[in-house]
Enzyme design. Structure first.
Site, PDB file in Angstrom:
ATOM      1  N   LYS A  70      -0.653 -10.925 -16.619  1.00  0.00           N
ATOM      2  CA  LYS A  70      -1.805 -11.828 -16.170  1.00  0.00           C
ATOM      3  C   LYS A  70      -2.657 -11.603 -14.938  1.00  0.00           C
ATOM      4  O   LYS A  70      -3.460 -11.602 -14.567  1.00  0.00           O
ATOM      5  CB  LYS A  70      -1.510 -13.264 -16.000  1.00  0.00           C
ATOM      6  CG  LYS A  70      -1.116 -13.844 -17.233  1.00  0.00           C
ATOM      7  CD  LYS A  70      -0.825 -15.481 -17.520  1.00  0.00           C
ATOM      8  CE  LYS A  70      -0.481 -15.941 -18.791  1.00  0.00           C
ATOM      9  NZ  LYS A  70      -0.316 -17.628 -18.704  1.00  0.00           N
ATOM     10  N   ASP A  76      -5.815 -21.411 -18.725  1.00  0.00           N
ATOM     11  CA  ASP A  76      -4.372 -22.386 -18.587  1.00  0.00           C
ATOM     12  C   ASP A  76      -4.735 -23.568 -17.664  1.00  0.00           C
ATOM     13  O   ASP A  76      -4.273 -24.932 -18.102  1.00  0.00           O
ATOM     14  CB  ASP A  76      -3.405 -21.698 -17.693  1.00  0.00           C
ATOM     15  CG  ASP A  76      -2.752 -20.548 -18.735  1.00  0.00           C
ATOM     16  OD1 ASP A  76      -2.787 -20.729 -19.860  1.00  0.00           O
ATOM     17  OD2 ASP A  76      -2.239 -19.531 -18.029  1.00  0.00           O
TER      18      ASP A  76
HETATM   19  P1  NDP Z   1       6.678 -17.514 -12.430  1.00  0.00           P
HETATM   20  O1  NDP Z   1       7.897 -16.665 -12.752  1.00  0.00           O
HETATM   21  O2  NDP Z   1       5.482 -16.721 -12.020  1.00  0.00           O
HETATM   22  O3  NDP Z   1       7.265 -18.801 -11.601  1.00  0.00           O
HETATM   23  C1  NDP Z   1       8.546 -19.397 -11.688  1.00  0.00           C
HETATM   24  C2  NDP Z   1       8.620 -20.700 -11.036  1.00  0.00           C
HETATM   25  O4  NDP Z   1       9.911 -21.207 -11.055  1.00  0.00           O
HETATM   26  C3  NDP Z   1       8.665 -20.285  -9.425  1.00  0.00           C
HETATM   27  O5  NDP Z   1       7.832 -21.184  -8.599  1.00  0.00           O
HETATM   28  C4  NDP Z   1      10.103 -20.282  -8.983  1.00  0.00           C
HETATM   29  O6  NDP Z   1      10.337 -20.392  -7.776  1.00  0.00           O
HETATM   30  C5  NDP Z   1      10.447 -21.308  -9.982  1.00  0.00           C
HETATM   31  N1  NDP Z   1      12.074 -21.191 -10.032  1.00  0.00           N
HETATM   32  C6  NDP Z   1      12.512 -20.292 -10.662  1.00  0.00           C
HETATM   33  N2  NDP Z   1      14.128 -20.335 -10.617  1.00  0.00           N
HETATM   34  C7  NDP Z   1      14.250 -21.413  -9.880  1.00  0.00           C
HETATM   35  C8  NDP Z   1      15.213 -21.949  -9.342  1.00  0.00           C
HETATM   36  N3  NDP Z   1      16.635 -21.535  -9.632  1.00  0.00           N
HETATM   37  N4  NDP Z   1      15.283 -22.999  -8.422  1.00  0.00           N
HETATM   38  C9  NDP Z   1      13.893 -23.248  -7.818  1.00  0.00           C
HETATM   39  N5  NDP Z   1      12.947 -22.911  -8.426  1.00  0.00           N
HETATM   40  C10 NDP Z   1      13.053 -21.923  -9.454  1.00  0.00           C
HETATM   41  O7  NDP Z   1       6.639 -18.139 -13.958  1.00  0.00           O
HETATM   42  P2  NDP Z   1       5.081 -18.872 -14.488  1.00  0.00           P
HETATM   43  O8  NDP Z   1       4.573 -19.501 -13.265  1.00  0.00           O
HETATM   44  O9  NDP Z   1       4.424 -17.538 -15.340  1.00  0.00           O
HETATM   45  O10 NDP Z   1       5.822 -19.802 -15.702  1.00  0.00           O
HETATM   46  C11 NDP Z   1       6.289 -21.009 -15.261  1.00  0.00           C
HETATM   47  C12 NDP Z   1       7.002 -21.885 -16.536  1.00  0.00           C
HETATM   48  O11 NDP Z   1       5.591 -22.209 -16.921  1.00  0.00           O
HETATM   49  C13 NDP Z   1       7.584 -21.190 -17.537  1.00  0.00           C
HETATM   50  O12 NDP Z   1       8.715 -21.818 -18.100  1.00  0.00           O
HETATM   51  C14 NDP Z   1       6.589 -20.913 -18.484  1.00  0.00           C
HETATM   52  O13 NDP Z   1       6.977 -20.630 -19.833  1.00  0.00           O
HETATM   53  C15 NDP Z   1       5.911 -22.044 -18.228  1.00  0.00           C
HETATM   54  N6  NDP Z   1       4.135 -21.970 -18.651  1.00  0.00           N
HETATM   55  C16 NDP Z   1       3.825 -22.781 -19.826  1.00  0.00           C
HETATM   56  C17 NDP Z   1       2.720 -22.609 -20.221  1.00  0.00           C
HETATM   57  C18 NDP Z   1       1.911 -23.455 -21.243  1.00  0.00           C
HETATM   58  O14 NDP Z   1       1.054 -23.180 -21.824  1.00  0.00           O
HETATM   59  N7  NDP Z   1       2.679 -24.845 -21.535  1.00  0.00           N
HETATM   60  C19 NDP Z   1       1.553 -21.791 -19.556  1.00  0.00           C
HETATM   61  C20 NDP Z   1       2.324 -20.696 -18.803  1.00  0.00           C
HETATM   62  C21 NDP Z   1       3.615 -20.913 -18.251  1.00  0.00           C
HETATM   63  P3  NDP Z   1      10.270 -19.323  -6.697  1.00  0.00           P
HETATM   64  O15 NDP Z   1       8.879 -18.908  -6.222  1.00  0.00           O
HETATM   65  O16 NDP Z   1      11.257 -19.884  -5.516  1.00  0.00           O
HETATM   66  O17 NDP Z   1      11.104 -18.112  -7.177  1.00  0.00           O
END
Ligand code: NDP
Length: 282
Positions: free
Chosen positions: A71, A108
């Site tokens: 993306k 989105d």
């Molecule tokens: P990213 O990988 O860009 O971001 C992941 C996020 O989760 C970050 O903020 C990260 O924090 C946090 N995170 C991961 N592990 C942990 C942990 N152990 N403790 C605390 N925070 C954590 O993913 P996306 O933003 O692309 O997607 C996020 C979610 O949204 C996914 O589950 C995806 O499937 C869902 N999604 C749903 C959509 C829909 O249409 N319903 C569309 C797009 C996404 P940190 O920065 O600190 O690592």
């Protein structure tokens, strides 16, 4: 319908792409509206993103969705991007224009807002601040949607605070970042709480988010859709909150792309939701 030689073609680029639900969503609409067209999964290797974008034009595609992990990286390969995509820093929808130029946008944020409006019709943007958990690509879209939707303040809590600060600087407007450790306290006055982290997703740890401080009128949204009923949503329902799951966002974000590529503005209906849910449960 079997496409003819003049059928319209679009697809979804990602790596891997096998789990994408987009072919099912667009395939449903193509059949429902009897469109002469096809929508295909496009497994694009990481070293082939630029050539895959150029191939959309060469092969006569109308455009494509872009999903994980491309993306952000597609942006330099596009001729123009929308203000929304620029603010969010990510493109999920590419349209090949009549002159062959590639235009990218991000639907989105639109998908999130439509799902929220449909899932919580009583909700209104001025009811109070929002708390968004996460600062990844999805959280950026959610924060942008809430602000442009008229929310007075969006609080963002992320494990990596610096990433939340970058989100606030890039998107601008009334965003306040808070430490991840203070997330429960930051939820006290919010009208909407959104999980935009990957926590709670199948294969990921659960989200630890105490809800005791939350106002009973707050809407709780989880954009994670595998599983559909996350532990956060179950806990919120147990406390009587109106909840919105992540499938609505996924369905609604598909709509502008379908309209641009296939010339029909499709409806997000309970039947579409049931059709996609059947695939998720299979
Ligand atoms: P990213 O990988 O860009 O971001 C992941 C996020 O989760 C970050 O903020 C990260 O924090 C946090 N995170 C991961 N592990 C942990 C942990 N152990 N403790 C605390 N925070 C954590 O993913 P996306 O933003 O692309 O997607 C996020 C979610 O949204 C996914 O589950 C995806 O499937 C869902 N999604 C749903 C959509 C829909 O249409 N319903 C569309 C797009 C996404 P940190 O920065 O600190 O690592």
């Amino acid at each position: 319908m079997i496409p003819t030689g003049s059928g319209r073609v679009a697809g979804v680029m990602g790596w891997p792409i096998g789990h994408s639900l987009s072919p099912r969503i667009h395939g449903y609409w193509l059949a429902q509206y009897d469109v002469d067209g096809v929508y295909v999964p496009l497994p694009v290797r990481p070293d082939r993103v630029a050539s895959a974008l150029a191939a959309l034009v060469t092969l006569g595609f109308r455009g494509a969705n872009v999903t994980i992990p491309y993306k952000e990286v597609v942006i330099p390969g596009l001729d123009a991007v929308s203000d929304t995509a620029r603010a969010i820093g990510a493109v999920n929808t590419v349209v090949v224009q009549d002159d062959g130029r590639l235009y990218g946008t991000n639907t989105d944020a639109y998908g999130f807002m439509e799902a929220l409006r449909q899932g919580a019709p009583h909700w209104h943007a001025t009811a109070g601040p929002a708390l968004v958990l996460g600062a990844g690509g999805a959280a950026r879209a959610v924060a942008h949607a809430l602000l442009t939707g008229g929310m007075p303040l969006v609080r963002v809590a992320n494990r990596d605070r610096a990433r939340a600060d970058r989100l606030a600087a890039d998107i601008g407007g009334a965003i306040q970042t808070v430490d991840w450790a203070t997330r429960a306290g930051a939820a006290g006055d919010v009208a909407v709480l959104v999980n935009a982290t990957s926590l709670g997703m199948t294969g990921q740890p659960p989200l630890d988010m105490p809800l005791e401080a939350l106002n009973s009128s707050a809407v709780v949204v989880d954009i994670v859709y595998r599983p559909l009923e996350t532990p956060l949503l179950k806990a919120a329902q147990g406390r009587g909150h109106v909840t919105v799951d992540g499938l609505g966002m996924l369905l609604h974000q598909a709509r502008p792309g379908f309209a641009a590529w296939f010339g029909v503005d499709p409806a997000v209906t309970p039947a579409l939701r049931a059709f996609v849910l059947a695939e998720m449960r299979a």
